[in-house]
Write a protein that holds these residues in place. Structure first.
Motif, PDB file in Angstrom:
ATOM      1  N   ARG A  20       0.833  -1.216   0.000  1.00  0.00           N
ATOM      2  CA  ARG A  20       0.000   0.000   0.000  1.00  0.00           C
ATOM      3  C   ARG A  20       0.860   1.256   0.000  1.00  0.00           C
ATOM      4  NH1 ARG A  20      -4.585  -1.929   4.198  1.00  0.00           N
ATOM      5  NH2 ARG A  20      -5.875  -3.004   2.667  1.00  0.00           N
ATOM      6  N   GLY A  23       2.494   1.991  -3.316  1.00  0.00           N
ATOM      7  CA  GLY A  23       1.565   2.487  -4.312  1.00  0.00           C
ATOM      8  C   GLY A  23       0.967   3.837  -3.987  1.00  0.00           C
ATOM      9  N   SER A  24       1.394   4.436  -2.892  1.00  0.00           N
ATOM     10  CA  SER A  24       0.807   5.713  -2.484  1.00  0.00           C
ATOM     11  C   SER A  24       1.310   6.854  -3.367  1.00  0.00           C
ATOM     12  CB  SER A  24       1.122   6.008  -1.020  1.00  0.00           C
ATOM     13  OG  SER A  24       2.490   6.277  -0.857  1.00  0.00           O
ATOM     14  N   ASN A  38       6.669   5.229  -2.507  1.00  0.00           N
ATOM     15  CA  ASN A  38       5.570   5.826  -3.280  1.00  0.00           C
ATOM     16  C   ASN A  38       5.570   5.263  -4.699  1.00  0.00           C
ATOM     17  OD1 ASN A  38       7.100   7.550  -5.128  1.00  0.00           O
ATOM     18  ND2 ASN A  38       7.560   8.786  -3.341  1.00  0.00           N
ATOM     19  N   HIS A  39       4.488   5.526  -5.416  1.00  0.00           N
ATOM     20  CA  HIS A  39       4.323   4.900  -6.726  1.00  0.00           C
ATOM     21  C   HIS A  39       5.335   5.384  -7.764  1.00  0.00           C
ATOM     22  CE1 HIS A  39       2.445   8.243  -8.926  1.00  0.00           C
ATOM     23  NE2 HIS A  39       1.872   8.551  -7.787  1.00  0.00           N
ATOM     24  N   THR A  42       8.334   3.038  -7.514  1.00  0.00           N
ATOM     25  CA  THR A  42       8.087   1.689  -8.033  1.00  0.00           C
ATOM     26  C   THR A  42       7.957   1.695  -9.553  1.00  0.00           C
ATOM     27  OG1 THR A  42       5.717   1.911  -7.586  1.00  0.00           O
ATOM     28  CG2 THR A  42       7.035   0.838  -5.913  1.00  0.00           C
ATOM     29  N   HIS A  43       7.333   2.730 -10.113  1.00  0.00           N
ATOM     30  CA  HIS A  43       7.214   2.812 -11.567  1.00  0.00           C
ATOM     31  C   HIS A  43       8.574   3.008 -12.228  1.00  0.00           C
ATOM     32  CE1 HIS A  43       2.741   4.166 -11.307  1.00  0.00           C
ATOM     33  NE2 HIS A  43       2.884   2.870 -11.128  1.00  0.00           N
ATOM     34  N   ASP A  88       6.898   9.744 -13.747  1.00  0.00           N
ATOM     35  CA  ASP A  88       7.487   9.046 -12.604  1.00  0.00           C
ATOM     36  C   ASP A  88       8.978   8.810 -12.810  1.00  0.00           C
ATOM     37  OD1 ASP A  88       5.037   9.041 -11.388  1.00  0.00           O
ATOM     38  OD2 ASP A  88       4.544   6.984 -11.955  1.00  0.00           O
TER      39      ASP A  88
END
Length: 114
Positions: A20, A23-24, A38-39, A42-43, A88
């Motif tokens: 979670r 993906g924030s 945060n997203h 990850t991206h 991102d």
């Protein structure tokens, strides 16, 4: 012989919380700060790893230029691409470039091992 159910539930709870937070939208939305918090991070890692692996495994090093150009030059100006992942990578270029190196190495290793 396995872990007791309480330990499994604790581990599962921590994993769900980690996912979670990764993906924030921002690090301000939770207490954890740092790697994959945060997203955008990850991206950027996903883009670097996937294109790096493809470049190394297929011996198409021109794919490396996609991530490098987005990470390095994308910060200096606008691109014609309107994808969120491009923003991102621009926001977290160090994650994208680090993952790119790892991806290329994994791809080359895979090509020689298979």
């Amino acid at each position: 012989m396995g872990l007791p159910p309480t330990q499994l539930l604790t581990m599962l709870s921590k994993l769900i919380q980690f996912i979670r937070e990764a993906g924030s939208a921002s690090e301000a939305s939770h207490d954890r700060d740092g790697f994959l918090s945060n997203h955008a991070e990850t991206h950027a890692i996903g883009m670097g790893l996937s294109l790096g692996f493809a470049a190394g495994a297929l011996n198409q090093l021109s794919l490396v230029g996609v991530v490098v150009s987005l990470a390095v030059y994308g910060r200096a100006g606008e691109t014609n691409l309107d994808a969120k992942i491009v923003e991102d990578v621009r926001q977290e270029p160090h994650y994208a470039l680090g993952a790119l190196v790892v991806g290329v190495l994994l791809g080359v290793a895979t090509r020689f091992l298979l």
